[in-house]
Scaffold this motif. Structure first.
Motif, PDB file in Angstrom:
ATOM      1  N   SER A 233     -30.781   2.098   7.367  1.00  0.00           N
ATOM      2  CA  SER A 233     -31.193   0.742   7.017  1.00  0.00           C
ATOM      3  C   SER A 233     -29.966  -0.050   6.545  1.00  0.00           C
ATOM      4  CB  SER A 233     -32.250   0.834   5.913  1.00  0.00           C
ATOM      5  OG  SER A 233     -32.611  -0.456   5.513  1.00  0.00           O
ATOM      6  N   PRO A 234     -29.698  -1.233   7.132  1.00  0.00           N
ATOM      7  CA  PRO A 234     -28.447  -1.946   6.844  1.00  0.00           C
ATOM      8  C   PRO A 234     -28.171  -2.162   5.359  1.00  0.00           C
ATOM      9  CG  PRO A 234     -29.507  -2.925   8.744  1.00  0.00           C
ATOM     10  CD  PRO A 234     -30.458  -1.889   8.223  1.00  0.00           C
ATOM     11  N   THR A 235     -29.216  -2.344   4.555  1.00  0.00           N
ATOM     12  CA  THR A 235     -28.985  -2.577   3.121  1.00  0.00           C
ATOM     13  C   THR A 235     -28.827  -1.270   2.342  1.00  0.00           C
ATOM     14  OG1 THR A 235     -31.361  -2.655   2.726  1.00  0.00           O
ATOM     15  CG2 THR A 235     -30.253  -4.764   3.125  1.00  0.00           C
ATOM     16  N   ARG A 236     -28.948  -0.131   3.028  1.00  0.00           N
ATOM     17  CA  ARG A 236     -28.807   1.165   2.339  1.00  0.00           C
ATOM     18  C   ARG A 236     -27.602   1.962   2.848  1.00  0.00           C
ATOM     19  NH1 ARG A 236     -33.969   1.728  -0.270  1.00  0.00           N
ATOM     20  NH2 ARG A 236     -33.143   3.608  -1.224  1.00  0.00           N
TER      21      ARG A 236
ATOM     22  N   ARG B 254     -25.836  -7.054  10.661  1.00  0.00           N
ATOM     23  CA  ARG B 254     -24.545  -7.428  10.074  1.00  0.00           C
ATOM     24  C   ARG B 254     -24.492  -7.170   8.563  1.00  0.00           C
ATOM     25  NH1 ARG B 254     -21.685  -9.855  14.152  1.00  0.00           N
ATOM     26  NH2 ARG B 254     -22.923 -10.890  15.750  1.00  0.00           N
ATOM     27  N   ALA B 255     -25.632  -6.868   7.963  1.00  0.00           N
ATOM     28  CA  ALA B 255     -25.626  -6.469   6.550  1.00  0.00           C
ATOM     29  C   ALA B 255     -25.009  -5.078   6.381  1.00  0.00           C
ATOM     30  CB  ALA B 255     -27.050  -6.474   5.988  1.00  0.00           C
ATOM     31  N   GLY B 256     -24.955  -4.305   7.453  1.00  0.00           N
ATOM     32  CA  GLY B 256     -24.317  -2.992   7.404  1.00  0.00           C
ATOM     33  C   GLY B 256     -22.830  -3.109   7.719  1.00  0.00           C
ATOM     34  N   TRP B 257     -22.118  -1.990   7.713  1.00  0.00           N
ATOM     35  CA  TRP B 257     -20.659  -2.046   7.922  1.00  0.00           C
ATOM     36  C   TRP B 257     -20.281  -1.859   9.383  1.00  0.00           C
ATOM     37  CZ3 TRP B 257     -18.059   2.256   9.809  1.00  0.00           C
ATOM     38  CH2 TRP B 257     -18.723   3.471   9.731  1.00  0.00           C
ATOM     39  N   THR B 258     -21.203  -1.389  10.224  1.00  0.00           N
ATOM     40  CA  THR B 258     -20.898  -1.270  11.650  1.00  0.00           C
ATOM     41  C   THR B 258     -22.169  -1.500  12.447  1.00  0.00           C
ATOM     42  OG1 THR B 258     -20.020   0.138  13.404  1.00  0.00           O
ATOM     43  CG2 THR B 258     -21.105   1.272  11.580  1.00  0.00           C
TER      44      THR B 258
ATOM     45  N   SER C  15     -33.063  -3.028  13.732  1.00  0.00           N
ATOM     46  CA  SER C  15     -32.429  -3.740  12.607  1.00  0.00           C
ATOM     47  C   SER C  15     -31.010  -3.243  12.359  1.00  0.00           C
ATOM     48  CB  SER C  15     -33.267  -3.595  11.335  1.00  0.00           C
ATOM     49  OG  SER C  15     -33.143  -2.290  10.792  1.00  0.00           O
ATOM     50  N   ALA C  16     -30.750  -1.955  12.656  1.00  0.00           N
ATOM     51  CA  ALA C  16     -29.420  -1.398  12.398  1.00  0.00           C
ATOM     52  C   ALA C  16     -28.427  -1.711  13.517  1.00  0.00           C
ATOM     53  CB  ALA C  16     -29.521   0.113  12.199  1.00  0.00           C
ATOM     54  N   TYR C  17     -28.911  -1.763  14.756  1.00  0.00           N
ATOM     55  CA  TYR C  17     -27.995  -1.905  15.895  1.00  0.00           C
ATOM     56  C   TYR C  17     -27.775  -3.332  16.349  1.00  0.00           C
ATOM     57  CZ  TYR C  17     -27.573   3.032  17.311  1.00  0.00           C
ATOM     58  OH  TYR C  17     -27.256   4.354  17.390  1.00  0.00           O
ATOM     59  N   ARG C  18     -28.767  -4.196  16.171  1.00  0.00           N
ATOM     60  CA  ARG C  18     -28.755  -5.468  16.889  1.00  0.00           C
ATOM     61  C   ARG C  18     -28.990  -6.657  15.971  1.00  0.00           C
ATOM     62  NH1 ARG C  18     -27.463  -2.473  20.616  1.00  0.00           N
ATOM     63  NH2 ARG C  18     -28.510  -2.317  22.627  1.00  0.00           N
TER      64      ARG C  18
ATOM     65  N   ARG D 117     -15.544   0.309  18.991  1.00  0.00           N
ATOM     66  CA  ARG D 117     -16.027   0.519  17.625  1.00  0.00           C
ATOM     67  C   ARG D 117     -15.065   1.431  16.861  1.00  0.00           C
ATOM     68  NH1 ARG D 117     -22.261   1.367  17.369  1.00  0.00           N
ATOM     69  NH2 ARG D 117     -21.788   0.554  15.292  1.00  0.00           N
ATOM     70  N   ASP D 118     -13.895   0.906  16.581  1.00  0.00           N
ATOM     71  CA  ASP D 118     -12.839   1.756  16.024  1.00  0.00           C
ATOM     72  C   ASP D 118     -13.165   2.295  14.626  1.00  0.00           C
ATOM     73  OD1 ASP D 118     -12.672  -0.881  15.225  1.00  0.00           O
ATOM     74  OD2 ASP D 118     -10.497  -0.942  15.194  1.00  0.00           O
ATOM     75  N   THR D 119     -13.839   1.504  13.778  1.00  0.00           N
ATOM     76  CA  THR D 119     -14.132   2.022  12.431  1.00  0.00           C
ATOM     77  C   THR D 119     -15.190   3.132  12.502  1.00  0.00           C
ATOM     78  OG1 THR D 119     -15.734   0.234  12.064  1.00  0.00           O
ATOM     79  CG2 THR D 119     -13.516  -0.078  11.168  1.00  0.00           C
TER      80      THR D 119
END
Ligand SMILES: CC(C)(COP(=O)(O)OP(=O)(O)OC[C@H]1O[C@@H](n2cnc3c(N)ncnc32)[C@H](O)[C@@H]1OP(=O)(O)O)[C@@H](O)C(=O)NCCC(=O)NCCS
Length: 176
Positions: free
Chosen positions: A93-96, A31-35, A23-26, A130-132
């Motif tokens: 977790s993308p929402t956290r 996309r709910a996360g910042w990277t 969920s975090a990588y793919r 992944r510059d950021t």
């Protein structure tokens, strides 16, 4: 949030870890996360067999952060042949995300590798696109070594590339 518990994963945690990492990588959820790697790769980031190998290996571990029954974050740690520590599969977790949990997991990984493996140097590998993310690792004390690693396009266990110019930059941090 109740108090966060960070502990080593065992085999029973693998389904939750697998869901978290994917969920975090793919894909869209990431996309709910910042990277995320969603613009670079599709398909899987890992699979339950690889996670089982990690938790069973004395040279590795998967640190996990729990809020009660909820898995919020994980990070894989590994002793390298030259004595350095390596971490990967860092997932929040993308929402956290963006509330300090990622930074806390990196600190826990550095501390665990110093204590368990005697590591004085910590190494990571990151896609240069992944510059950021690279900027964040620099703020955490990691520096580009100038060395690179090839991306293994034939290993679909790592995912299916969406572009043909993938490789990793190697970053390192000396522990105080
Ligand atoms: C990388 C990851 C673990 C970071 O987790 P996190 O919980 O968001 O991390 P933190 O909250 O500790 O730190 C977030 C940092 O990003 C910065 N940030 C937040 N939103 C941002 C944005 N839109 N663009 C750039 N930076 C941003 C914050 O300012 C903070 O920086 P600081 O620590 O210097 O203040 C998380 O984004 C993730 O799981 N990503 C997907 C998987 C992945 O890419 N893992 C790393 C592969 S090597």
């Amino acid at each position: 949030m109740t108090e966060l518990v960070i502990r080593d994963a065992d085999a029973a945690d693998i389904p939750a870890i697998h869901r978290l990492i994917e969920s975090a990588y793919r894909g869209e959820s990431s996309r709910a996360g910042w990277t995320t790697e969603a613009d670079l790769l599709t398909g899987q980031r890992t699979d339950p067999d690889e996670l089982a190998e990690i938790v069973a290996d004395p040279e590795q571990a998967m640190l996990t952060a729990w809020d009660g029954e909820d898995l919020l974050a994980c990070i894989r740690i590994q002793r390298q042949p030259d004595g350095a520590g390596y971490f990967g599969m860092l997932s929040v977790s993308p929402t956290r995300q963006a509330s300090g949990l990622g930074r806390r997991m990196v600190a826990a990984a550095e501390d665990a590798m110093a204590r368990r493996f005697g590591a004085r140097l910590i190494r990571i590998s990151v896609f240069p696109q992944r510059d950021t993310l690279i900027a964040w690792y620099e703020r955490l004390g990691y520096a580009d070594t100038g060395r690179t690693l090839a991306f293994d396009y034939g290993n679909l266990r790592l995912g299916k590339a969406l572009r043909d110019d993938l490789y990793f930059v190697v970053m390192e941090k000396a522990l105080a």
